[in-house]
Design a protein around this motif. Structure first.
Motif, mmCIF file in Angstrom:
data_model
loop_
_atom_site.group_PDB
_atom_site.id
_atom_site.type_symbol
_atom_site.label_atom_id
_atom_site.label_comp_id
_atom_site.label_asym_id
_atom_site.label_seq_id
_atom_site.Cartn_x
_atom_site.Cartn_y
_atom_site.Cartn_z
ATOM 1 N N CYS A 152 33.667 -80.769 13.752
ATOM 2 C CA CYS A 152 33.719 -80.107 12.446
ATOM 3 C C CYS A 152 33.203 -78.673 12.601
ATOM 4 O O CYS A 152 31.997 -78.435 12.566
ATOM 5 C CB CYS A 152 32.856 -80.886 11.451
ATOM 6 S SG CYS A 152 32.722 -80.083 9.852
ATOM 7 N N PRO A 153 34.109 -77.735 12.807
ATOM 8 C CA PRO A 153 33.686 -76.334 13.008
ATOM 9 C C PRO A 153 32.860 -75.774 11.856
ATOM 10 O O PRO A 153 32.007 -74.921 12.068
ATOM 11 C CB PRO A 153 35.010 -75.583 13.149
ATOM 12 C CG PRO A 153 35.997 -76.617 13.585
ATOM 13 C CD PRO A 153 35.561 -77.906 12.948
ATOM 14 N N CYS A 154 33.096 -76.230 10.655
ATOM 15 C CA CYS A 154 32.345 -75.712 9.499
ATOM 16 C C CYS A 154 30.852 -75.967 9.634
ATOM 17 O O CYS A 154 30.036 -75.138 9.256
ATOM 18 C CB CYS A 154 32.822 -76.363 8.207
ATOM 19 S SG CYS A 154 34.411 -75.768 7.653
ATOM 20 N N GLY A 163 32.502 -82.648 7.495
ATOM 21 C CA GLY A 163 33.544 -82.961 6.515
ATOM 22 C C GLY A 163 33.214 -82.574 5.091
ATOM 23 O O GLY A 163 34.003 -82.819 4.190
ATOM 24 N N THR A 164 32.056 -81.953 4.898
ATOM 25 C CA THR A 164 31.633 -81.672 3.521
ATOM 26 C C THR A 164 31.938 -80.238 3.080
ATOM 27 O O THR A 164 31.614 -79.870 1.963
ATOM 28 C CB THR A 164 30.124 -81.929 3.356
ATOM 29 O OG1 THR A 164 29.432 -81.095 4.273
ATOM 30 C CG2 THR A 164 29.781 -83.383 3.625
ATOM 31 N N VAL A 165 32.556 -79.440 3.973
ATOM 32 C CA VAL A 165 32.825 -78.045 3.596
ATOM 33 C C VAL A 165 34.307 -77.865 3.231
ATOM 34 O O VAL A 165 34.656 -77.851 2.061
ATOM 35 C CB VAL A 165 32.377 -77.061 4.696
ATOM 36 C CG1 VAL A 165 32.580 -75.629 4.232
ATOM 37 C CG2 VAL A 165 30.909 -77.302 5.041
ATOM 38 N N CYS A 166 35.192 -77.771 4.246
ATOM 39 C CA CYS A 166 36.607 -77.534 3.921
ATOM 40 C C CYS A 166 37.435 -78.801 3.960
ATOM 41 O O CYS A 166 38.519 -78.853 3.408
ATOM 42 C CB CYS A 166 37.197 -76.498 4.866
ATOM 43 S SG CYS A 166 37.523 -77.154 6.520
ATOM 44 N N GLY A 167 36.936 -79.817 4.660
ATOM 45 C CA GLY A 167 37.648 -81.095 4.717
ATOM 46 C C GLY A 167 38.742 -81.170 5.762
ATOM 47 O O GLY A 167 39.386 -82.204 5.915
ATOM 48 N N ALA A 168 38.945 -80.088 6.507
ATOM 49 C CA ALA A 168 40.027 -80.073 7.504
ATOM 50 C C ALA A 168 39.803 -81.066 8.636
ATOM 51 O O ALA A 168 40.739 -81.462 9.319
ATOM 52 C CB ALA A 168 40.187 -78.668 8.077
ATOM 53 N N CYS A 169 38.557 -81.457 8.846
ATOM 54 C CA CYS A 169 38.242 -82.339 9.965
ATOM 55 C C CYS A 169 38.241 -83.811 9.578
ATOM 56 O O CYS A 169 38.009 -84.665 10.430
ATOM 57 C CB CYS A 169 36.868 -81.970 10.527
ATOM 58 S SG CYS A 169 35.587 -82.131 9.270
HETATM 59 S S1 FES Z 1 36.017 -78.484 9.605
HETATM 60 FE FE1 FES Z 1 34.769 -80.054 8.825
HETATM 61 S S2 FES Z 1 34.416 -79.445 6.774
HETATM 62 FE FE2 FES Z 1 35.567 -77.806 7.588
#
Ligand code: FES
Length: 59
Positions: A8-10, A39-45
């Motif tokens: 999760c890069p975020c 997973g709590t920022v952008c959700g892409a992961c």
């Molecule tokens: S990559 Fe995980 S929340 Fe954005």
């Protein structure tokens, strides 16, 4: 996947962090979110978290 890979890069959460969360009882993506904040920022992961969780559960 390498354990040091960031899943999760975020939040900078690594595969190892997720593995530790599962070891400590996380059983759903929501549990992993609560334990690691992945997973709590952008959700892409989220999909990657689901895939990793599914893989860990079959072990
Ligand atoms: S990559 Fe995980 S929340 Fe954005």
């Amino acid at each position: 996947m390498n354990e040091d890979d960031i899943i999760c890069p975020c939040t900078g959460v690594t595969a190892r962090d997720v593995m530790d969360a599962v070891k400590n009882g996380a059983n759903t993506v929501e549990d992993i979110e609560a334990a690691t904040s992945a997973g709590t920022v952008c959700g892409a992961c989220i999909q990657d978290l689901e895939a990793l969780l599914a893989k860990l559960k079959t072990k």
